[in-house]
Design an enzyme around this catalytic site. Structure first.
Site, PDB file in Angstrom:
ATOM      1  N   GLY A  22       0.830  -1.152  -0.202  1.00  0.00           N
ATOM      2  CA  GLY A  22       0.117  -0.063   0.021  1.00  0.00           C
ATOM      3  C   GLY A  22       0.919   1.433  -0.021  1.00  0.00           C
ATOM      4  O   GLY A  22       2.165   1.237   0.000  1.00  0.00           O
ATOM      5  N   ASP A  72      -2.689 -12.901   4.126  1.00  0.00           N
ATOM      6  CA  ASP A  72      -3.929 -12.046   4.666  1.00  0.00           C
ATOM      7  C   ASP A  72      -3.032 -12.201   6.296  1.00  0.00           C
ATOM      8  O   ASP A  72      -3.042 -13.011   6.721  1.00  0.00           O
ATOM      9  CB  ASP A  72      -5.180 -12.692   4.754  1.00  0.00           C
ATOM     10  CG  ASP A  72      -6.261 -12.063   5.436  1.00  0.00           C
ATOM     11  OD1 ASP A  72      -5.903 -11.283   6.329  1.00  0.00           O
ATOM     12  OD2 ASP A  72      -7.393 -12.373   5.436  1.00  0.00           O
ATOM     13  N   ARG A 125       6.435 -12.724  20.899  1.00  0.00           N
ATOM     14  CA  ARG A 125       7.076 -14.068  20.553  1.00  0.00           C
ATOM     15  C   ARG A 125       8.691 -13.942  20.447  1.00  0.00           C
ATOM     16  O   ARG A 125       9.346 -14.689  20.891  1.00  0.00           O
ATOM     17  CB  ARG A 125       6.727 -14.874  19.649  1.00  0.00           C
ATOM     18  CG  ARG A 125       7.087 -16.441  19.479  1.00  0.00           C
ATOM     19  CD  ARG A 125       6.176 -17.018  18.247  1.00  0.00           C
ATOM     20  NE  ARG A 125       6.812 -18.350  18.161  1.00  0.00           N
ATOM     21  CZ  ARG A 125       6.300 -18.998  17.318  1.00  0.00           C
ATOM     22  NH1 ARG A 125       5.310 -18.745  16.694  1.00  0.00           N
ATOM     23  NH2 ARG A 125       6.746 -20.244  16.859  1.00  0.00           N
ATOM     24  N   TYR A 164     -14.459   1.510  10.292  1.00  0.00           N
ATOM     25  CA  TYR A 164     -13.119   2.130  10.114  1.00  0.00           C
ATOM     26  C   TYR A 164     -12.911   2.613  11.729  1.00  0.00           C
ATOM     27  O   TYR A 164     -11.735   2.204  12.332  1.00  0.00           O
ATOM     28  CB  TYR A 164     -12.840   2.975   8.998  1.00  0.00           C
ATOM     29  CG  TYR A 164     -11.465   3.483   9.106  1.00  0.00           C
ATOM     30  CD1 TYR A 164     -10.649   2.484   8.345  1.00  0.00           C
ATOM     31  CD2 TYR A 164     -11.085   4.647   9.242  1.00  0.00           C
ATOM     32  CE1 TYR A 164      -8.886   3.019   8.357  1.00  0.00           C
ATOM     33  CE2 TYR A 164      -9.821   5.307   9.018  1.00  0.00           C
ATOM     34  CZ  TYR A 164      -8.959   4.250   8.644  1.00  0.00           C
ATOM     35  OH  TYR A 164      -7.581   4.834   8.540  1.00  0.00           O
ATOM     36  N   THR A 194      -2.584  12.167   4.718  1.00  0.00           N
ATOM     37  CA  THR A 194      -1.454  12.203   4.306  1.00  0.00           C
ATOM     38  C   THR A 194      -1.407  11.819   2.774  1.00  0.00           C
ATOM     39  O   THR A 194      -2.231  10.887   2.468  1.00  0.00           O
ATOM     40  CB  THR A 194      -0.287  10.994   4.788  1.00  0.00           C
ATOM     41  OG1 THR A 194      -0.375  11.242   6.464  1.00  0.00           O
ATOM     42  CG2 THR A 194       1.088  10.973   4.363  1.00  0.00           C
TER      43      THR A 194
HETATM   44  N1  LIG Z   1      -2.881   7.581   4.148  1.00  0.00           N
HETATM   45  C1  LIG Z   1      -3.340   8.324   5.288  1.00  0.00           C
HETATM   46  O1  LIG Z   1      -3.789   9.528   5.244  1.00  0.00           O
HETATM   47  C2  LIG Z   1      -3.912   7.511   6.805  1.00  0.00           C
HETATM   48  C3  LIG Z   1      -4.264   8.130   7.608  1.00  0.00           C
HETATM   49  C4  LIG Z   1      -4.600   7.711   8.735  1.00  0.00           C
HETATM   50  C5  LIG Z   1      -4.380   6.498   9.064  1.00  0.00           C
HETATM   51  N2  LIG Z   1      -3.645   5.625   8.047  1.00  0.00           N
HETATM   52  C6  LIG Z   1      -3.630   4.165   8.266  1.00  0.00           C
HETATM   53  O2  LIG Z   1      -2.164   4.112   7.656  1.00  0.00           O
HETATM   54  C7  LIG Z   1      -2.498   2.576   7.071  1.00  0.00           C
HETATM   55  C8  LIG Z   1      -1.872   2.439   5.752  1.00  0.00           C
HETATM   56  O3  LIG Z   1      -2.855   3.458   4.997  1.00  0.00           O
HETATM   57  P1  LIG Z   1      -2.448   3.476   3.234  1.00  0.00           P
HETATM   58  O4  LIG Z   1      -2.879   4.818   3.273  1.00  0.00           O
HETATM   59  O5  LIG Z   1      -1.211   3.196   2.860  1.00  0.00           O
HETATM   60  O6  LIG Z   1      -3.523   2.420   2.962  1.00  0.00           O
HETATM   61  P2  LIG Z   1      -3.494   1.546   1.646  1.00  0.00           P
HETATM   62  O7  LIG Z   1      -4.922   1.046   1.321  1.00  0.00           O
HETATM   63  O8  LIG Z   1      -2.470   2.201   0.443  1.00  0.00           O
HETATM   64  O9  LIG Z   1      -2.514   0.410   2.244  1.00  0.00           O
HETATM   65  C9  LIG Z   1      -2.925  -0.516   3.327  1.00  0.00           C
HETATM   66  C10 LIG Z   1      -2.475  -1.720   2.613  1.00  0.00           C
HETATM   67  O10 LIG Z   1      -2.932  -3.137   3.650  1.00  0.00           O
HETATM   68  C11 LIG Z   1      -3.126  -4.092   2.646  1.00  0.00           C
HETATM   69  N3  LIG Z   1      -4.157  -5.074   3.330  1.00  0.00           N
HETATM   70  C12 LIG Z   1      -5.322  -4.643   3.909  1.00  0.00           C
HETATM   71  N4  LIG Z   1      -6.017  -5.606   4.600  1.00  0.00           N
HETATM   72  C13 LIG Z   1      -4.925  -6.856   4.692  1.00  0.00           C
HETATM   73  C14 LIG Z   1      -4.741  -7.908   5.116  1.00  0.00           C
HETATM   74  N5  LIG Z   1      -5.769  -8.513   5.636  1.00  0.00           N
HETATM   75  N6  LIG Z   1      -3.684  -8.544   5.075  1.00  0.00           N
HETATM   76  C15 LIG Z   1      -2.811  -8.238   4.375  1.00  0.00           C
HETATM   77  N7  LIG Z   1      -2.794  -6.828   3.805  1.00  0.00           N
HETATM   78  C16 LIG Z   1      -3.806  -6.088   3.876  1.00  0.00           C
HETATM   79  C17 LIG Z   1      -3.893  -3.527   1.501  1.00  0.00           C
HETATM   80  O11 LIG Z   1      -3.745  -4.440   0.392  1.00  0.00           O
HETATM   81  C18 LIG Z   1      -2.938  -2.259   0.995  1.00  0.00           C
HETATM   82  O12 LIG Z   1      -1.831  -2.704   0.380  1.00  0.00           O
HETATM   83  C19 LIG Z   1      -3.669   2.011   7.258  1.00  0.00           C
HETATM   84  O13 LIG Z   1      -3.849   1.314   8.650  1.00  0.00           O
HETATM   85  C20 LIG Z   1      -4.564   3.194   7.420  1.00  0.00           C
HETATM   86  O14 LIG Z   1      -5.769   3.076   8.361  1.00  0.00           O
HETATM   87  C21 LIG Z   1      -3.645   6.298   6.870  1.00  0.00           C
END
Ligand SMILES: NC(=O)c1ccc[n+]([C@@H]2O[C@H](COP(=O)([O-])OP(=O)(O)OC[C@H]3O[C@@H](n4cnc5c(N)ncnc54)[C@H](O)[C@@H]3O)[C@@H](O)[C@H]2O)c1
Length: 333
Positions: A22, A72, A125, A164, A194
């Protein structure tokens, strides 16, 4: 004072990043690979893309230092992660944009609870530490502005954003309770909006939406009247703050983002300037529970993270992101 980027290698022998395919996860992997660290990425590509993994595989040293598992993270980790090195685990796997987490509502609740427990189990662990990606959404539609970490939020338990927001809130409780009951030292960061290269162009978040619309010479879609505010942090500033937090022994929540606040109309105007100032704006109905105001109180981050502060202005970040988007045009997911 602007903080120097964190350049020291990690004190942890192994970095594990869930959500490596991601947006933020791939930048975290890059941060540590560029410091010569051993990095393991995991992703199921539910919202991420293999292109981000291909990019990471192309970085210097990645052939020996980077491994990736398509999995996953809610499933037992033992089946794919075999290592006895002390890991620093970034649990960043989770859909993050409203359209995607609403489509994947059950998966979102699972990955921020069951998936987080698996990550902390693995860290415990092997004597490691887990840092959980929490969010400004834990403040909901805030009644306190800007939002300090002590604010407990104004969140709807039963609405389209609850899967969420409440999963992240419960994730925070899981981190807190494990530290309290088991004497561990896991941590969490509350991330505010971000943006930057490698965001999924179709995930519906406002910055990438506007840039994709601008590139296609389409009108910019503003939800509501556009007077709602957000603060936008460029990804390099955020990753620098996350790394500082992770290397500390902090366990309490710390806000990370940029505290310069813009209305959505001001953001639209910044984007219009990039495209010659002639794109029209269209308004659509505001979705349910959309927060009216959002700005982090960064006092704690500045005090605790060795002078960390965001440095990249919005106009510069948008320009960098547009350059990236143009370079990937036609190959976007
Ligand atoms: N980007 C932002 O502005 C922002 C703001 C607040 C919080 N976050 C948090 O940061 C984290 C990353 O966000 P992002 O913007 O990169 O989102 P994104 O969707 O680009 O990346 C998330 C990644 O997690 C993977 N994923 C989801 N469920 C999964 C699972 N069960 N097993 C394995 N992989 C899984 C997805 O395929 C994806 O590649 C998230 O937890 C999000 O809630 C992001």
């Amino acid at each position: 004072m602007a903080a120097k980027p964190e350049t020291k290698p990690s004190q942890w022998p192994l970095i594990v990043v869930t959500g490596a395919g991601g947006f933020l996860g791939s930048h975290l992997c890059e941060h540590y690979l560029r410091r010569g660290q051993k990095v393991v990425g995991v992703d199921n590509f539910s919202t991420g893309t293999p292109k981000n993994i291909e990019y990471l595989r192309g970085l210097p040293g990645a052939t020996t230092n980077f491994s990736f598992f398509e999995a996953d993270v809610c499933a037992p980790w033992i089946q794919w992660l075999q290592s006895s090195d002390r890991p620093l685990i970034f649990h960043f796997a989770s859909p993050a944009s409203p359209p995607l987490y609403q489509k994947l509502a059950f998966e979102t609740m699972a990955v921020n609870t069951t998936g987080l427990e698996r990550a902390m189990d693995w860290a415990d662990r092997f004597g490691g530490r887990c840092v959980f990606a929490s969010t400004s959404e834990t403040y909901g539609d805030p009644l306190v502005h800007p939002q300090p970490e002590s604010y407990r939020g104004n969140v709807n338990t039963m609405g389209p954003r609850s899967c969420y927001d409440e999963a992240k809130r419960f994730g925070e409780t899981l981190v807190y309770t494990r530290n309290w009951k088991r004497g561990t030292a896991h941590g969490l960061v509350r991330i505010f909006n971000t943006y930057g290269p490698r965001m999924n162009p179709s995930d519906g978040r406002v910055v990438i939406n506007f840039l994709v619309q601008g590139l296609g010479r389409e009108p910019l879609t503003v939800y509501g009247d556009g007077t709602q505010t957000r603060s936008f942090c460029f990804v390099s500033d955020l990753v620098n703050g996350i790394a500082r937090y992770a290397e500390s022994d902090l366990t309490e929540p710390v806000n990370l983002g940029n505290d310069r606040e813009f209305t959505i109309l001001e953001l639209a105007q910044e984007v219009r300037i990039l495209f010659g100032n002639d794109l029209p704006i269209v308004h659509r109905a505001l979705p349910a529970d959309d927060p009216v105001k959002r700005r982090p109180d960064l006092k704690k981050a500045r005090e605790l993270l060795a002078g960390w502060s965001p440095t990249v202005p919005l106009s510069e970040g948008l320009r960098l992101m547009l350059e990236w988007l143009k370079s990937t045009e036609g190959s976007a997911k």
